[in-house]
Motif scaffolding. Structure first.
Motif, PDB file in Angstrom:
ATOM      1  N   ASP A 153       0.875  -1.177   0.000  1.00  0.00           N
ATOM      2  CA  ASP A 153       0.000   0.000   0.000  1.00  0.00           C
ATOM      3  C   ASP A 153       0.911   1.227   0.000  1.00  0.00           C
ATOM      4  OD1 ASP A 153      -1.643   2.152   0.681  1.00  0.00           O
ATOM      5  OD2 ASP A 153      -2.976   0.929   1.912  1.00  0.00           O
TER       6      ASP A 153
ATOM      7  N   LEU B 137      -0.062   4.090   2.332  1.00  0.00           N
ATOM      8  CA  LEU B 137       0.234   3.821   3.744  1.00  0.00           C
ATOM      9  C   LEU B 137       1.732   3.932   4.007  1.00  0.00           C
ATOM     10  CD1 LEU B 137      -0.588   2.932   6.573  1.00  0.00           C
ATOM     11  CD2 LEU B 137      -0.463   0.550   5.782  1.00  0.00           C
TER      12      LEU B 137
ATOM     13  N   TRP C 261       2.566   7.489   4.311  1.00  0.00           N
ATOM     14  CA  TRP C 261       2.070   8.055   5.583  1.00  0.00           C
ATOM     15  C   TRP C 261       3.003   7.679   6.727  1.00  0.00           C
ATOM     16  CZ3 TRP C 261       0.378   5.876  10.214  1.00  0.00           C
ATOM     17  CH2 TRP C 261      -0.346   6.720  11.069  1.00  0.00           C
ATOM     18  N   VAL C 262       3.417   6.423   6.792  1.00  0.00           N
ATOM     19  CA  VAL C 262       4.339   5.962   7.835  1.00  0.00           C
ATOM     20  C   VAL C 262       5.678   6.687   7.715  1.00  0.00           C
ATOM     21  CG1 VAL C 262       5.699   3.983   8.639  1.00  0.00           C
ATOM     22  CG2 VAL C 262       3.256   3.705   8.147  1.00  0.00           C
TER      23      VAL C 262
ATOM     24  N   GLY D 166       4.511  -1.631  11.307  1.00  0.00           N
ATOM     25  CA  GLY D 166       3.308  -1.647  10.479  1.00  0.00           C
ATOM     26  C   GLY D 166       2.021  -1.771  11.264  1.00  0.00           C
TER      27      GLY D 166
ATOM     28  N   ARG E 255      -2.140   2.939  11.395  1.00  0.00           N
ATOM     29  CA  ARG E 255      -2.716   3.400  10.137  1.00  0.00           C
ATOM     30  C   ARG E 255      -3.381   4.750  10.360  1.00  0.00           C
ATOM     31  NH1 ARG E 255      -3.404  -0.465   6.136  1.00  0.00           N
ATOM     32  NH2 ARG E 255      -2.499  -2.471   6.688  1.00  0.00           N
TER      33      ARG E 255
END
Length: 371
Positions: free
Chosen positions: A18, A21, A24-25, A86, A89
């Motif tokens: 993703d 994602l 974003w991380v 991980g 989110r």
């Protein structure tokens, strides 16, 4: 012919990547790194003892972090661990079980990362700490006692689709004890030009056990002769669990010294790195916090008082043996968080604590500022 078609049909290939994602991380990890670079190292404060003792006592002043306590390093490390694992989110709330200081620091970090934060705190947590959590954008969820915190935090996380950070389990593994953001590496580096650069003792309290694990591991890794002492408090399981070699030890009541002491031996407590433990009465911790506050001209929390009493005991024994050297301990958080508790004479009297004998003993055994 497509190369992939040449593989036997039994090969299974599932792609869950993703990119949004990952971005974003990555951006949140960059925010954490930027916060670390903006943060100057905390000061090492020298407490003046009589010169002829040839013993130096140092306080690593963790109250100067942006969120005001030792727990700032832990909060940053816990969020970083969750991100690289991980587990986080966008929009996912983070929940923590905390008596106050960890929650204050985690609320600060959560706001920086734009992550919703809920602190599960025991009834009786100082009003000032609650205000600090809420001022940083966190929400407080109150339970009746410290024993209920983790269970309720886990329930809330499941109910809300959130992540329980669980400092009591993850503290010892979240911190990189060899480097990145390590209090142990920082403190030992600051001692390098001092009269006794390799301390005889390092004294810390235990809340999660993460700080003692960080120091103890680094001391062994560097093959230093420094011994690690953990100062524990009343109504805490760490001391008896360590003495008996039994991690299942529990107590019936929670600690009255905020930030340290637990009713069970937490998973992050690593007994094998601890050389000595000293159990400090609560009245002594509060008396020592006031004693040190008078000397510094600013208030410190009672957990710092716990560290100071244990340090005074070790220094007295060093003197009795004719030893010199240095002792390093921690100034954990500011005392202005406890105006209505540890620094309120009526509140202290209601606990049944007589501070007088401990103040007298400290002035005799630890005459700060007297040359």
């Amino acid at each position: 012919m497509d190369d992939a078609a040449t593989w036997p049909r039994s090969l299974q290939d599932v792609d869950r990547s993703d990119e949004a994602l990952r971005a974003w991380v990555a951006e949140r990890i960059q925010r954490l790194d930027a916060d670390g670079r903006r943060s100057a190292d905390t000061h090492l404060v020298t407490l003046d003892l009589p010169a002829h003792w040839d013993i130096q006592l140092y306080l690593k002043d963790e109250s100067t972090h942006a969120s005001g306590s030792l727990k700032h390093r832990l909060a940053r490390s816990l969020f970083l661990l969750a991100l690289v694992n991980g587990q986080l989110r966008p929009g996912m709330p983070v929940i923590e079980a905390s008596s106050g200081s960890t929650a204050v620091s985690e609320a600060h970090v959560a706001r920086m990362l734009d992550i919703p934060f809920i602190a599960v705190i025991p009834r009786g947590t100082s009003r000032h700490k609650v205000s600090l959590i809420e001022a940083a954008g966190g929400r407080c969820h109150v339970v009746e006692s410290a024993e209920c915190m983790s269970r309720e935090a886990r329930r809330l996380a499941a109910e809300q689709g959130g992540l329980f950070l669980d400092q009591f389990t993850h503290a010892e593994r979240a911190t990189d004890w060899r480097g990145n953001n390590s209090i142990a590496v920082s403190a030992l580096a600051q001692l390098e030009l001092e009269p006794h650069p390799v301390p005889r003792w390092i004294v810390v309290g235990a809340g999660t056990g993460g700080t003692s694990a960080t120091f103890g591991r680094l001391l062994r890794y560097r093959r230093l002769p420094t011994a690690l002492c953990v100062a524990d408090v009343e109504n805490s399981a760490f001391f008896d669990g360590w003495v008996q070699g039994d991690p299942s030890v529990t107590t019936e009541h929670g600690s009255r010294i905020e930030g340290i002491g637990r009713p069970r031996v937490e998973p992050s407590f690593v007994p094998g790195v601890v050389d000595r433990m000293i159990r400090v009465p609560d009245a002594a911790s509060v008396a020592a916090a006031r004693h040190l506050s008078d000397h510094l001209g600013r208030r410190v929390g009672a957990s710092t008082g716990t560290n100071l009493v244990a340090s005074a005991q070790l220094i007295a024994q060093m003197r009795a043996r004719g030893e010199n050297g240095s002792v390093l301990t921690l100034l954990c958080d500011p005392g202005d968080r406890y105006t209505d508790t540890y620094f309120d004479d009526d509140w202290v009297a209601a606990q049944g604590w007589d501070l007088g004998p401990w103040r007298a003993a400290l002035e005799r055994e630890l005459p700060l500022g007297r040359r």
